[in-house]
Motif scaffolding. Structure first.
Motif, PDB file in Angstrom:
ATOM      1  N   TYR A  43      44.308 -49.181  14.753  1.00 34.85           N
ATOM      2  CA  TYR A  43      43.378 -48.049  14.704  1.00 34.85           C
ATOM      3  C   TYR A  43      43.786 -47.171  13.535  1.00 34.85           C
ATOM      4  N   GLU A  44      42.813 -46.709  12.772  1.00 39.00           N
ATOM      5  CA  GLU A  44      43.115 -45.853  11.614  1.00 39.00           C
ATOM      6  C   GLU A  44      42.665 -44.420  11.854  1.00 39.00           C
ATOM      7  N   PHE A  45      43.503 -43.480  11.457  1.00 38.89           N
ATOM      8  CA  PHE A  45      43.159 -42.060  11.460  1.00 38.89           C
ATOM      9  C   PHE A  45      42.972 -41.601  10.016  1.00 38.89           C
ATOM     10  N   GLU A  46      41.868 -40.904   9.764  1.00 38.70           N
ATOM     11  CA  GLU A  46      41.582 -40.360   8.429  1.00 38.70           C
ATOM     12  C   GLU A  46      41.683 -41.446   7.354  1.00 38.70           C
ATOM     13  N   GLU A  47      40.935 -42.535   7.576  1.00 37.96           N
ATOM     14  CA  GLU A  47      40.836 -43.629   6.598  1.00 37.96           C
ATOM     15  C   GLU A  47      42.199 -44.194   6.204  1.00 37.96           C
ATOM     16  N   GLY A  48      43.088 -44.271   7.190  1.00 31.63           N
ATOM     17  CA  GLY A  48      44.377 -44.925   6.949  1.00 31.63           C
ATOM     18  C   GLY A  48      45.526 -44.001   6.608  1.00 31.63           C
ATOM     19  N   ALA A  49      45.312 -42.677   6.652  1.00 32.27           N
ATOM     20  CA  ALA A  49      46.436 -41.753   6.408  1.00 32.27           C
ATOM     21  C   ALA A  49      47.545 -42.029   7.422  1.00 32.27           C
ATOM     22  N   LEU A  50      47.152 -42.263   8.650  1.00 32.44           N
ATOM     23  CA  LEU A  50      48.057 -42.764   9.686  1.00 32.44           C
ATOM     24  C   LEU A  50      47.386 -43.965  10.346  1.00 32.44           C
ATOM     25  N   THR A  51      48.174 -44.968  10.666  1.00 34.84           N
ATOM     26  CA  THR A  51      47.625 -46.178  11.278  1.00 34.84           C
ATOM     27  C   THR A  51      48.411 -46.542  12.521  1.00 34.84           C
ATOM     28  N   MET A  52      47.678 -46.861  13.593  1.00 33.40           N
ATOM     29  CA  MET A  52      48.312 -47.380  14.789  1.00 33.40           C
ATOM     30  C   MET A  52      48.424 -48.888  14.661  1.00 33.40           C
ATOM     31  N   ALA A  53      49.577 -49.452  15.005  1.00 31.75           N
ATOM     32  CA  ALA A  53      49.786 -50.896  14.917  1.00 31.75           C
ATOM     33  C   ALA A  53      50.543 -51.359  16.154  1.00 31.75           C
ATOM     34  N   GLY A  54      49.971 -52.335  16.856  1.00 29.70           N
ATOM     35  CA  GLY A  54      50.618 -52.870  18.047  1.00 29.70           C
ATOM     36  C   GLY A  54      51.094 -54.292  17.817  1.00 29.70           C
ATOM     37  N   LEU A  55      52.274 -54.634  18.324  1.00 25.72           N
ATOM     38  CA  LEU A  55      52.782 -56.000  18.188  1.00 25.72           C
ATOM     39  C   LEU A  55      53.789 -56.290  19.302  1.00 25.72           C
ATOM     40  N   THR A  56      54.075 -57.575  19.466  1.00 23.02           N
ATOM     41  CA  THR A  56      55.063 -58.015  20.451  1.00 23.02           C
ATOM     42  C   THR A  56      56.361 -58.352  19.730  1.00 23.02           C
ATOM     43  N   LEU A  57      57.469 -57.779  20.180  1.00 27.04           N
ATOM     44  CA  LEU A  57      58.749 -57.972  19.503  1.00 27.04           C
ATOM     45  C   LEU A  57      59.323 -59.362  19.794  1.00 27.04           C
ATOM     46  N   SER A  58      59.620 -60.084  18.734  1.00 30.86           N
ATOM     47  CA  SER A  58      60.302 -61.370  18.863  1.00 30.86           C
ATOM     48  C   SER A  58      61.800 -61.141  18.659  1.00 30.86           C
ATOM     49  N   LYS A  59      62.601 -62.172  18.894  1.00 30.11           N
ATOM     50  CA  LYS A  59      64.044 -62.016  18.738  1.00 30.11           C
ATOM     51  C   LYS A  59      64.444 -61.788  17.286  1.00 30.11           C
ATOM     52  N   GLU A  60      63.515 -62.089  16.340  1.00 24.99           N
ATOM     53  CA  GLU A  60      63.805 -61.866  14.918  1.00 24.99           C
ATOM     54  C   GLU A  60      63.726 -60.399  14.521  1.00 24.99           C
ATOM     55  N   ALA A  61      63.122 -59.560  15.370  1.00 22.74           N
ATOM     56  CA  ALA A  61      62.983 -58.145  15.034  1.00 22.74           C
ATOM     57  C   ALA A  61      64.356 -57.491  14.885  1.00 22.74           C
ATOM     58  N   SER A  62      64.559 -56.762  13.790  1.00 21.30           N
ATOM     59  CA  SER A  62      65.876 -56.193  13.466  1.00 21.30           C
ATOM     60  C   SER A  62      66.394 -55.214  14.505  1.00 21.30           C
ATOM     61  N   PHE A  63      65.489 -54.530  15.221  1.00 19.14           N
ATOM     62  CA  PHE A  63      65.963 -53.498  16.140  1.00 19.14           C
ATOM     63  C   PHE A  63      65.940 -53.927  17.607  1.00 19.14           C
ATOM     64  N   VAL A  64      65.683 -55.201  17.890  1.00 21.15           N
ATOM     65  CA  VAL A  64      65.798 -55.676  19.268  1.00 21.15           C
ATOM     66  C   VAL A  64      67.251 -55.542  19.725  1.00 21.15           C
ATOM     67  N   GLY A  65      67.456 -54.962  20.907  1.00 22.59           N
ATOM     68  CA  GLY A  65      68.802 -54.734  21.423  1.00 22.59           C
ATOM     69  C   GLY A  65      69.370 -53.393  21.028  1.00 22.59           C
ATOM     70  N   LYS A  66      68.611 -52.625  20.239  1.00 19.12           N
ATOM     71  CA  LYS A  66      69.078 -51.297  19.808  1.00 19.12           C
ATOM     72  C   LYS A  66      68.229 -50.216  20.466  1.00 19.12           C
ATOM     73  N   LYS A  67      68.839 -49.034  20.618  1.00 13.38           N
ATOM     74  CA  LYS A  67      68.098 -47.887  21.109  1.00 13.38           C
ATOM     75  C   LYS A  67      67.318 -47.264  19.952  1.00 13.38           C
ATOM     76  N   VAL A  68      66.302 -46.497  20.299  1.00 16.98           N
ATOM     77  CA  VAL A  68      65.452 -45.881  19.276  1.00 16.98           C
ATOM     78  C   VAL A  68      66.277 -45.035  18.313  1.00 16.98           C
ATOM     79  N   LYS A  69      67.210 -44.233  18.848  1.00 17.50           N
ATOM     80  CA  LYS A  69      68.015 -43.361  17.969  1.00 17.50           C
ATOM     81  C   LYS A  69      68.965 -44.180  17.087  1.00 17.50           C
ATOM     82  N   GLN A  70      69.433 -45.331  17.585  1.00 17.25           N
ATOM     83  CA  GLN A  70      70.279 -46.199  16.771  1.00 17.25           C
ATOM     84  C   GLN A  70      69.480 -46.808  15.626  1.00 17.25           C
ATOM     85  N   ALA A  71      68.263 -47.257  15.933  1.00 19.13           N
ATOM     86  CA  ALA A  71      67.402 -47.840  14.904  1.00 19.13           C
ATOM     87  C   ALA A  71      67.055 -46.801  13.842  1.00 19.13           C
ATOM     88  N   ALA A  72      66.869 -45.553  14.255  1.00 19.10           N
ATOM     89  CA  ALA A  72      66.528 -44.481  13.312  1.00 19.10           C
ATOM     90  C   ALA A  72      67.671 -44.222  12.324  1.00 19.10           C
TER      91      ALA A  72
END
Length: 449
Positions: free
Chosen positions: A144-173
């Motif tokens: 979903y796009e807000f203001e012609e793409g100024a911000l974009t919503m993107a949904g996906l399913t995390l695979s084991k290849e994702a770099s932040f799988v196993g990490k907390k949000v603050k750790q990934a940040a």
């Protein structure tokens, strides 16, 4: 709010169903006795049998005290007439469903507001736009796009290849400090619960995660999650429906090579005459052998938008088995959204949901500019405009008493999308995108009044 819905078809019933859940006062008008009887027994609403273009019927529905009238019958001329009459009789706001997108493209020139129509919506045009966005962001299953793409919503399913799988949000940040995206909602694999992530929330393999990205964030997200945003050029569309036609027209104008399959000979020739840059083939695309003959395996994307949801789903599954990268299916049954994640279809499109999203922003309090419901999640994403009187105005985010089950996803300031963290100060005129569970929406609305 007191809301009148004219038309008890698929869009009207779905709207009445969603709005009744929110304890709105709903009156549903239709000439079809069976549709009304079903709605009356399944929903907590008032039903009224009759022609909504009748002044007597509108008065019986107490249109003079209504906050909103929505015309969603099968006839766009009827919807326009209903809205004009309702506004003259005292309705505060009116919305008309139309199929002719020329009305939307020229609404300022024609001046529909002067006639008494505040907003025009076309579920078919909304679906075609959703399809185009899904192709542009091909690695994501929800967009979903807000203001012609100024911000974009993107949904996906995390695979084991994702770099932040196993990490907390603050750790990934901390590991990725310059990232231009933020997680706003998570659904654990095999559950129906939606989580609004906090710093100590753990990313797990199989999580269905919704992010909001600013410019460049989508590319970063692809790299870190092991996804590949494939460049789509060759597109096959199954079905010469209104959505199929609009999608073929819009995509061919954007430079895509489009092949459209339509089994009705007369309809196929009409589309071919209207769209000279689209290869239209008069054939039954439900046949697997036919799809092979038409080089399905050479397509980058397959879009099934025929009249039958089950056929659309099965055709997309065939396309995925042939190695097609992106599959999009039009479905009518909302229950199929959960199914899509497990069987491998990339994106599902539902006209009722798109129309409801477009209309719901007029139900919400505060200056709601845009909104969308997250597919298969109990949450909404809303874009509010900050007024001088808003409780959130001139405050730093970490100092705002924000509901725990809601999160500020980003801010659009002067047309530029920003990922706003705790030290960001909200200003008048900002457009703030918020993700909220349904139970917290009223609390969020109060901050923007």
């Amino acid at each position: 709010m007191k809301i009148i819905i004219a038309g008890a078809g698929e869009v009207g019933f779905h709207l009445a169903k969603l709005l009744s859940y929110e304890s709105q006062e709903i009156t549903l008008i239709d000439t079809n006795k069976e549709c009304l009887a079903y709605a009356d027994t399944h929903l907590d609403i008032k039903v009224l049998k009759g022609d909504a273009t009748s002044i007597a019927i509108l008065k019986e529905a107490r249109v003079e005290s209504s906050d909103l009238l929505i015309g969603v019958t099968a006839s766009e001329t009827t919807n326009i007439t209903i809205c004009v009459l309702a506004k003259q009789l005292g309705a505060k706001r009116t919305i008309a469903r139309i199929s002719n997108t020329e009305f939307i493209n020229h609404k300022d020139e024609v001046g529909f507001i002067r006639f008494g129509i505040d907003e025009l919506i076309s579920p078919e045009a909304l679906a075609a736009s959703e399809i185009e966005l899904s192709l542009k962001q091909s690695s994501f299953n929800d967009n979903y796009e807000f203001e012609e793409g100024a911000l974009t919503m993107a949904g996906l399913t995390l695979s084991k290849e994702a770099s932040f799988v196993g990490k907390k949000v603050k750790q990934a940040a901390k590991i990725f400090p310059e990232i231009h995206f933020v997680p706003i909602a998570i659904q654990r694999a095999g559950t129906q619960f939606t989580i609004i992530p906090r710093g100590d929330t753990l990313f797990k393999e199989g999580d269905n995660v919704v992010f909001v990205t600013s410019e460049g964030g989508a590319e970063e997200l692809c790299k870190l999650t092991g996804k590949e945003n494939t460049d789509i050029k060759n597109v096959m569309i199954l079905g010469g429906t209104q959505i199929g036609y609009k999608s073929a027209r819009d995509l061919s104008e954007k430079g895509y090579k489009v092949k459209l399959l339509e089994k009705n000979k007369e309809r196929a020739f009409d589309i071919a005459d209207a769209l000279p840059n689209v290869l239209v083939i008069n054939t039954d695309g439900r046949n697997v052998d036919v799809l092979d003959e038409e080089s399905l395996s050479n397509m980058d994307a397959f879009i099934a938008v025929g009249d039958n949801s089950e056929t659309n789903i099965m055709s997309c599954l065939v396309a995925k088995s042939k190695g097609v990268n992106k599959s999009i299916a039009l479905v009518e049954n909302m229950d199929y959204f959960e199914l899509s994640q497990s069987i491998g279809i990339d994106t599902l499109i539902n006209k009722k949901l798109l129309a409801a999203n477009n209309i719901f922003r007029y139900i919400r309090k505060g200056e709601v500019v845009a909104m969308t419901k997250l597919n298969n999640m109990n949450a909404e994403l809303l874009e509010f405009e900050v007024k001088a009187t808003s409780a959130i105005c001139n405050k730093v985010i970490k100092q705002i008493e924000f509901p725990r089950s809601a999160i500020i996803a980003g801010v659009i300031r002067d047309g530029v999308g920003l990922i706003a963290l705790g030290g960001f100060k909200i200003q008048q005129g900002d457009r703030v995108v918020v993700c909220s569970l349904l139970k917290s929406i009223k609390g969020v609305e109060k901050l923007f009044l």
